[in-house]
Every structure is written in C-alpha cells, then in structure tokens.
Design an enzyme around this catalytic site. Structure first.
Site, PDB file in Angstrom:
ATOM      1  N   ASP A 168       0.829  -1.211   0.000  1.00 30.10           N
ATOM      2  CA  ASP A 168       0.000   0.000   0.000  1.00 30.10           C
ATOM      3  C   ASP A 168       0.858   1.254   0.000  1.00 30.10           C
ATOM      4  OD1 ASP A 168      -2.252  -1.545   0.063  1.00 30.10           O
ATOM      5  OD2 ASP A 168      -2.715  -1.207   2.173  1.00 30.10           O
TER       6      ASP A 168
ATOM      7  N   ASP B 249       0.140  -0.407   5.945  1.00 32.49           N
ATOM      8  CA  ASP B 249      -0.998  -1.130   5.378  1.00 32.49           C
ATOM      9  C   ASP B 249      -2.276  -0.464   5.872  1.00 32.49           C
ATOM     10  OD1 ASP B 249      -1.902  -3.129   3.721  1.00 32.49           O
ATOM     11  OD2 ASP B 249      -2.104  -4.616   5.316  1.00 32.49           O
TER      12      ASP B 249
ATOM     13  N   LYS C 267      -6.197  -0.388   6.335  1.00 36.58           N
ATOM     14  CA  LYS C 267      -7.322  -1.311   6.428  1.00 36.58           C
ATOM     15  C   LYS C 267      -8.596  -0.552   6.772  1.00 36.58           C
ATOM     16  CE  LYS C 267      -4.842  -5.012   5.744  1.00 36.58           C
ATOM     17  NZ  LYS C 267      -4.958  -5.781   4.479  1.00 36.58           N
TER      18      LYS C 267
END
Length: 340
Positions: A246, A259, A261
């Site tokens: 990412d 990352d 989420k």
C-alpha cells in the site's frame, strides 16, 4: 443426682459402703473430700483440641474468607477466591501452538545483509510505483488464505453463513463487492493525498462511501512523511513470492511499510487484525530482497480506519515485533509450499 450415682457405684463393691458410713458426719471436710475423690477417679479425660496445633497465621486469610460471607450463596468469583486460598493460584495450561514452537527450515533473514544501499538515494519526489506483473509466483494474500488455521476457517465460514442468512446469497455478494469497492476508493483517495492532487482529493472527500474513512485517518496522516512507494509491487527473489504494498513512508521518523485497512468494527489491538501483521512482515522482507528498491525497511504500521469517522487505530510494529511475525510468515510460506 450426682450423689445418688456415686452411692450406686460404691454399693457395687462390698465393704465400701460400710466404710463410708463409719466416717463421722460431723467432719466438715467429708463432702469436699468425697466429691473431689469421685471427680478425680471417674471423670473423663479432657480431649485435646487438634485445631490448636494448626498454624493459625498461615490460614487466617482462609478462615476470614469463609467466615466473612453473611449468606450461603456462592458466585464463581467467591469460589475462585476460596480455591486460590486453598490450593494457590491456578496453573494456566495453554495448549501448545505448533506454528510458534517450530523453527523455519529456510531461515532467510528479514534484513538483507547483502543489499548495498547507495549513499545518494533517488532524489525524485515521486514515490515508486511498480506495476504488478502476472507470474507463477504466489501472492502474499493467496498464501495466507490457503494456510489459515482450522479455527480461522471455522469463524470465517460461520460469519459468512450468518451474513447469507441475513442478506441472502445475492445480497451477500453485493455486500462483499461494495466492501472491495470502498477499499479501492479509499486507497485511491490516500494516493491522491500523498501525491498532492488537491482537486481529486476534494471530489473523493465528498464521496459518502469513503468520507468517513478519510476523516478517520486524518490524525494519522499528520505523522506520515517522506513517502517512498505507493501501491507498488514487490517480490522476494529468494523465497519466490510477491505482493502489492500500500505505502512505504516514514511514520514519526521511522521508515515503515504501511498497510491501510477499513473496518466497521473497532480493532484497538494488534491481535484484532488477525493475519495482517504477517502480511506486513512479508512485504518488508520482499522489499529488502527486491533489487528494484534502493532502501531497506525494518518497521511496519497497520492503520485501521472506520466508516463512521471515529479515529483510526494505528498499530506500530517495531523491528523486534516485525522479526517475530517474519518467522511466523516463513512457517506459513513453508506450509503453503508443502501443500502445493
């Protein structure tokens, strides 16, 4: 009554009763002597109290706990308290987790000792963005999905069946499709923010589907700087797996694989993110062994953003924690390779 019993006892032996009445009754000491003699001869011995020999100081807490309850009703808490006093604290037995006790066969280090970092790294302001190529290498996501524990599979299937009951099969497919779409839009919006595309960002901020997620991460974005890669492909040349990172940027001064989420439920602890830490560790190892990247990473960050706009939970992974999850990832990778 006592005197009558005493006379009955004496009458059983001949001559004893006569000797008794030969003693002059005028003596004042007679009643005293007779009663004293009878008491000494025929009284029972005093019992020894066994409780007096117990260490009172040692068991005073137990005695107090038992006698202090005014009612006889017991609760799990009071029973546990009494058990602790009687037998000591319980020895918590945890079943061994095989994945944690095993040692990876192929102990490839997380940090690449052979990688040479140039003294002058690329000065380009644009983050790296390498497209993901279709190869025979398995992806990190695929490896984790196919090596889930039976417990993870059980809970995932139970959640799926519950959602199908509520939404129907078609409704559940639509729900999952919307989740993936929201995730893609959210990542695209973050990319626009990091690339300073103000016009696109404004349009995306007005999108109701992701406006809550963007509001959720605002306090985290303030601590992110020096973005080095965005939505960029990585591959581990030795272990032969690939993935799509990412973001690689500094978070509070530490270079991290980040990352992003999304979640509808709060995940305040790292353990609530399930296999995400293994995913981050896998990406870190891949970057460090990928010749396309002229830097190495030792930290990770998982940011859980919420649809209702509540502040996101950033879970920072220091080098030691990343190393622990890297070993777990190697075991999952070995399990996948054995199955395939």
């Amino acid at each position: 009554l006592v005197r009558m019993k005493f006379l009955q006892l004496l009458s059983r032996k001949p001559g004893k009763l006569g000797m008794l009445f030969q003693i002059p009754f005028c003596q004042n000491q007679f009643p005293y002597l007779c009663l004293a003699t009878s008491t000494c001869l025929y009284s029972k011995k005093k019992k020894v109290n066994g409780y007096e020999q117990v260490d009172q100081e040692k068991y005073k807490n137990l005695v107090y706990s038992v006698t202090s309850y005014k009612t006889s009703a017991q609760t799990p808490e009071t029973i546990l308290e009494e058990d602790n006093l009687l037998y000591g604290p319980p020895d918590k037995h945890r079943p061994p987790v095989k994945a944690e006790t095993k040692t990876p066969k192929n102990c490839v280090p997380l940090i690449n000792p052979d990688k040479r970092i140039p003294l002058l790294s690329s000065e380009s302001n644009l983050p790296m963005k390498i497209s993901l190529q279709k190869t025979k290498m398995p992806s990190v996501t695929r490896i984790l999905q196919q090596t889930m524990s039976p417990q993870q599979v059980f809970y995932l299937e139970r959640w799926k069946q519950k959602m199908i009951q509520e939404l129907g099969k078609d409704g559940f497919e639509e729900y999952t499709k919307n989740l993936f779409l929201q995730g893609e839009l959210f990542h695209a919006a973050l990319e626009s923010i990091f690339l300073s595309e103000e016009v696109t960002t404004k349009e995306q901020r007005e999108d109701v589907a992701i406006s809550g997620y963007l509001s959720s991460v605002q306090h985290v974005l303030k601590d992110v700087s020096e973005v080095r890669a965005l939505e960029s492909a990585v591959q581990h040349e030795t272990l032969q797996y690939l993935g799509l990172v990412d973001c690689v940027a500094k978070y509070r001064g530490q270079l991290c694989v980040i990352d992003w989420k999304t979640s509808e439920k709060p995940k305040p602890f790292l353990k609530n993110t399930f296999d995400n830490p293994l995913q981050v560790a896998a990406y870190i190892g891949a970057i460090n062994h990928d010749a396309n990247y002229d830097f190495q990473v030792s930290c990770g960050l998982i940011v859980v953003a919420y649809k209702n706009g509540s502040p996101a939970h950033p879970h920072f992974m220091d080098p030691d924690l990343c190393s622990q999850y890297w070993n777990k990832w190697l075991l999952r990778l070995e399990e996948y390779m054995d199955k395939n």
